[in-house]
Write a protein that holds these residues in place. Structure first.
Motif, PDB file in Angstrom:
ATOM      1  N   LEU A 298      -5.714   1.822   2.641  1.00 51.58           N
ATOM      2  CA  LEU A 298      -5.817   2.585   1.102  1.00 51.58           C
ATOM      3  C   LEU A 298      -4.191   2.414   0.685  1.00 51.58           C
ATOM      4  N   PRO A 299      -4.077   2.201  -0.786  1.00 49.06           N
ATOM      5  CA  PRO A 299      -2.953   2.044  -1.282  1.00 49.06           C
ATOM      6  C   PRO A 299      -1.865   3.226  -1.346  1.00 49.06           C
ATOM      7  N   GLY A 300      -0.589   2.746  -1.037  1.00 51.96           N
ATOM      8  CA  GLY A 300       0.342   3.700  -1.085  1.00 51.96           C
ATOM      9  C   GLY A 300       0.482   4.540   0.379  1.00 51.96           C
ATOM     10  N   VAL A 301      -0.672   4.612   1.387  1.00 54.03           N
ATOM     11  CA  VAL A 301      -0.711   5.245   2.517  1.00 54.03           C
ATOM     12  C   VAL A 301      -0.162   4.486   3.849  1.00 54.03           C
ATOM     13  N   ALA A 302      -0.623   3.059   4.116  1.00 54.94           N
ATOM     14  CA  ALA A 302      -0.051   2.392   5.079  1.00 54.94           C
ATOM     15  C   ALA A 302       1.708   2.593   5.603  1.00 54.94           C
ATOM     16  N   GLY A 303       1.781   3.116   6.464  1.00 51.07           N
ATOM     17  CA  GLY A 303       3.159   3.306   7.030  1.00 51.07           C
ATOM     18  C   GLY A 303       4.021   4.317   6.462  1.00 51.07           C
ATOM     19  N   ASN A 304       3.690   5.047   5.596  1.00 44.43           N
ATOM     20  CA  ASN A 304       4.407   6.103   4.718  1.00 44.43           C
ATOM     21  C   ASN A 304       3.863   7.377   5.048  1.00 44.43           C
ATOM     22  N   TYR A 305       3.378   7.905   6.024  1.00 45.62           N
ATOM     23  CA  TYR A 305       2.730   9.184   6.280  1.00 45.62           C
ATOM     24  C   TYR A 305       3.243   9.789   7.395  1.00 45.62           C
ATOM     25  N   LYS A 306       2.639  10.965   7.662  1.00 46.58           N
ATOM     26  CA  LYS A 306       2.927  11.687   8.955  1.00 46.58           C
ATOM     27  C   LYS A 306       1.426  12.490   8.726  1.00 46.58           C
ATOM     28  N   LEU A 307       1.031  12.853  10.311  1.00 46.92           N
ATOM     29  CA  LEU A 307      -0.331  13.384  10.291  1.00 46.92           C
ATOM     30  C   LEU A 307       0.065  15.165  10.599  1.00 46.92           C
ATOM     31  N   LYS A 314       1.587  21.946  12.577  1.00 47.81           N
ATOM     32  CA  LYS A 314       2.304  20.858  13.099  1.00 47.81           C
ATOM     33  C   LYS A 314       2.231  19.457  12.668  1.00 47.81           C
ATOM     34  N   VAL A 315       3.314  18.851  12.773  1.00 48.03           N
ATOM     35  CA  VAL A 315       3.687  17.412  12.177  1.00 48.03           C
ATOM     36  C   VAL A 315       3.694  16.444  13.477  1.00 48.03           C
ATOM     37  N   TYR A 316       2.811  15.238  13.361  1.00 49.37           N
ATOM     38  CA  TYR A 316       2.863  14.355  14.400  1.00 49.37           C
ATOM     39  C   TYR A 316       3.417  13.088  13.436  1.00 49.37           C
ATOM     40  N   GLY A 317       4.443  12.556  13.915  1.00 47.26           N
ATOM     41  CA  GLY A 317       4.947  11.428  13.331  1.00 47.26           C
ATOM     42  C   GLY A 317       5.105  10.098  14.309  1.00 47.26           C
ATOM     43  N   ILE A 318       5.622   9.363  14.126  1.00 44.61           N
ATOM     44  CA  ILE A 318       6.214   7.930  14.849  1.00 44.61           C
ATOM     45  C   ILE A 318       6.418   8.443  16.312  1.00 44.61           C
ATOM     46  N   ASP A 319       7.135   9.266  16.475  1.00 42.29           N
ATOM     47  CA  ASP A 319       7.480   9.889  17.900  1.00 42.29           C
ATOM     48  C   ASP A 319       6.744  10.456  18.573  1.00 42.29           C
ATOM     49  N   CYS A 320       5.216  10.855  18.168  1.00 43.87           N
ATOM     50  CA  CYS A 320       4.344  11.470  18.832  1.00 43.87           C
ATOM     51  C   CYS A 320       3.223  10.350  19.201  1.00 43.87           C
ATOM     52  N   THR A 321       3.219   9.653  18.735  1.00 47.65           N
ATOM     53  CA  THR A 321       2.262   8.455  18.960  1.00 47.65           C
ATOM     54  C   THR A 321       1.765   8.134  20.400  1.00 47.65           C
ATOM     55  N   LYS A 322       2.524   8.285  21.438  1.00 49.32           N
ATOM     56  CA  LYS A 322       2.008   7.963  22.857  1.00 49.32           C
ATOM     57  C   LYS A 322       1.705   9.293  23.589  1.00 49.32           C
ATOM     58  N   PHE A 337      -4.420  16.340   8.126  1.00 49.35           N
ATOM     59  CA  PHE A 337      -4.021  16.144   6.973  1.00 49.35           C
ATOM     60  C   PHE A 337      -3.030  14.948   6.586  1.00 49.35           C
ATOM     61  N   ILE A 338      -3.128  14.053   5.908  1.00 48.53           N
ATOM     62  CA  ILE A 338      -2.088  12.829   5.535  1.00 48.53           C
ATOM     63  C   ILE A 338      -0.990  13.333   4.732  1.00 48.53           C
ATOM     64  N   GLU A 339       0.123  13.487   5.232  1.00 45.45           N
ATOM     65  CA  GLU A 339       1.323  13.880   4.358  1.00 45.45           C
ATOM     66  C   GLU A 339       2.179  12.690   4.007  1.00 45.45           C
ATOM     67  N   LEU A 340       2.333  12.416   2.746  1.00 48.01           N
ATOM     68  CA  LEU A 340       3.232  11.032   2.487  1.00 48.01           C
ATOM     69  C   LEU A 340       4.401  11.359   2.600  1.00 48.01           C
ATOM     70  N   VAL A 341       5.330  10.510   3.057  1.00 47.29           N
ATOM     71  CA  VAL A 341       6.561  10.641   3.258  1.00 47.29           C
ATOM     72  C   VAL A 341       7.490  10.231   1.984  1.00 47.29           C
TER      73      VAL A 341
END
Length: 341
Positions: A298-307, A314-322, A337-341
Motif C-alpha cells: 500500500l502506498p505510504g504505509v510500508a515501514g512507516n506505521y505502528k499497530l 495499546k501501541v505495538y511498534g518495532i520493539d514488540c515484533t518478537k 488499526f494502522i497508525e502512520l508515523v
C-alpha cells in the motif's frame, strides 16, 4: 417220474423273468446283532445303487420275532453239500442292513424242497462254481424255506407263481423294501448270471448318471460358494475402505478443529478505511502481521506505521515484533488499526 419232470420243465421254459413290485409291506423284527454261522472272506462291493419303486416302510408292529434260518442252511448243506453261495444265517432285516452298509444288493432265495424243479436248480445252478463266485462277489445272499418262519412270510408277500424263486432286493427309503429283480422257474447257471449281470450293469449306469449329476451339482455348489465368497470379500473390502475414509475424514476434521481452536483471527483497518482480515497461528509473532501488511504494497504505509489496539489502547511498534499473538492478547481474535508515523 422223469417224464413228469421233463413236462414240467418244458412248461416253464417259456417263462419270462419279470420285475415285481411289492403291493404290501414286509413285517419283521430287529432285536439282536448279526450272528454269522460261518466266516467266509467277502469280495469288494460293486457299489451300485438301486433304482426301482420304493415300497411302504417295514411294519415292526408284529412282535412274533423270527429266528435265524439256520434250519434252512443245515438242511440245504445236508442235501447239496458245502459248495453253495454264502447264505447268512440271520434275520432278513439284518441282511438288508448289512447289504446297505456294504453298498450291495441282497440275493434272496426261497427254498421249496418238495418242488420237482428244486433239486436240479440247487445242484446244477445255485451250487455251480460260476454262480457261487458271482453271488459271493456282488451280493449278500440269504435264503429260507417257504413253509416256515420268515420264508413263509416272504413267500406270502412276494407270491411266487413257480419255483425255484429268487429275487434281488434292497432296503429303500423310510425303511421300505425295494424289489429290483425277481426270477422264477428253472434256469441254467449262465442264464442266472446273465440276468444278474444285466441288472447290475443297468444299476451301474443309473449310478453313473446319478454320480455325474451329483458331481455337477457339487461343482456348481463350489462355484456358487466361490462367487459368494468373492462377492463377500469385495463387499468387505469396500466397507473397510469406506470406514478408513470416514476415519481419516473424522481425524482431519478433528485436526482442523484443533488447529482452528489455536488460530488467531486478526482484522486490520487501514487509514483510508479499508479493512483486511487474516488468520494467524496463536504462536505467530507480531512481526508476521507486519510482514503481511508490507506484502500488500500500500502506498505510504510500508515501514512507516505502528499497530494500535483499542479497549484498552495499546501501541505495538518495532520493539514488540518478537511477542507472540497469544502473549499480545490477539488470541483468539483482535482488531488492529494502522497508525502512520
Amino acid at each position: 417220474m422223469s417224464n413228469k419232470l421233463d413236462m414240467l420243465e418244458a412248461t416253464c421254459n417259456g417263462l419270462v423273468r419279470r420285475m415285481v413290485r411289492l403291493p404290501q409291506t414286509i413285517s419283521r423284527a430287529v432285536d439282536q446283532r448279526v450272528d454269522l454261522m460261518r466266516n467266509r472272506p467277502q469280495y469288494p462291493p460293486p457299489n451300485v445303487p438301486f433304482n426301482h419303486n420304493q415300497h411302504p416302510p417295514l411294519d415292526h408292529s408284529n412282535h412274533n420275532y423270527f429266528q435265524p434260518g439256520s434250519g434252512f442252511l443245515a438242511s440245504f448243506e445236508q442235501q447239496y453239500g458245502l459248495v453253495h453261495p454264502f447264505f447268512y444265517a440271520c434275520r432278513f432285516e439284518e441282511v438288508l442292513k448289512m447289504a446297505q452298509d456294504e453298498h450291495k444288493f441282497v440275493f434272496l432265495y426261497l427254498h421249496s424242497p418238495n418242488h420237482p424243479f428244486t433239486p436240479l436248480f440247487c445242484k446244477d445252478t445255485l451250487c455251480s462254481e460260476v454262480v457261487v463266485q458271482f453271488l459271493d462277489t456282488n451280493f449278500v445272499s440269504w435264503g429260507d424255506v417257504v413253509d416256515r418262519d420268515e420264508g413263509l412270510h416272504l413267500a406270502t408277500t412276494l407270491r411266487p407263481t413257480i419255483f425255484p424263486f429268487c429275487a434281488v432286493v434292497a432296503r429303500g427309503l423310510d425303511n421300505s423294501l425295494t424289489v429290483v429283480q425277481q426270477m422264477e422257474g428253472p434256469m441254467s447257471p449262465e442264464e442266472l448270471v446273465e440276468i444278474l449281470q444285466t441288472m447290475l450293469e443297468e444299476q451301474g449306469l443309473a449310478c453313473d448318471n446319478r454320480r455325474a449329476k451329483e458331481e455337477e451339482k457339487r461343482r456348481a455348489d463350489i462355484r456358487l460358494r466361490q462367487e459368494q465368497d468373492a462377492a463377500y470379500a469385495e463387499s468387505l473390502q469396500a466397507d473397510q475402505e469406506k470406514e478408513t475414509k470416514l476415519i481419516r475424514k473424522k481425524r482431519q476434521q478433528q485436526d482442523n478443529a484443533t488447529q482452528n481452536a489455536k488460530d488467531a483471527k486478526i482484522v486490520i483497518r487501514f487509514p483510508n478505511g479499508e479493512r483486511k482480515e487474516k488468520t494467524f497461528s496463536h504462536l505467530d509473532k507480531i512481526e508476521a502481521i507486519f510482514r503481511f501488511i508490507d506484502s500488500l504494497g500500500l502506498p505510504g504505509v510500508a515501514g512507516n506505521y505502528k499497530l494500535v489496539s483499542t479497549f484498552p489502547r495499546k501501541v505495538y511498534g518495532i520493539d514488540c515484533t518478537k511477542m507472540t499473538l497469544k502473549d499480545a492478547g490477539f488470541y483468539p481474535e483482535a482488531t488492529l488499526f494502522i497508525e502512520l508515523v
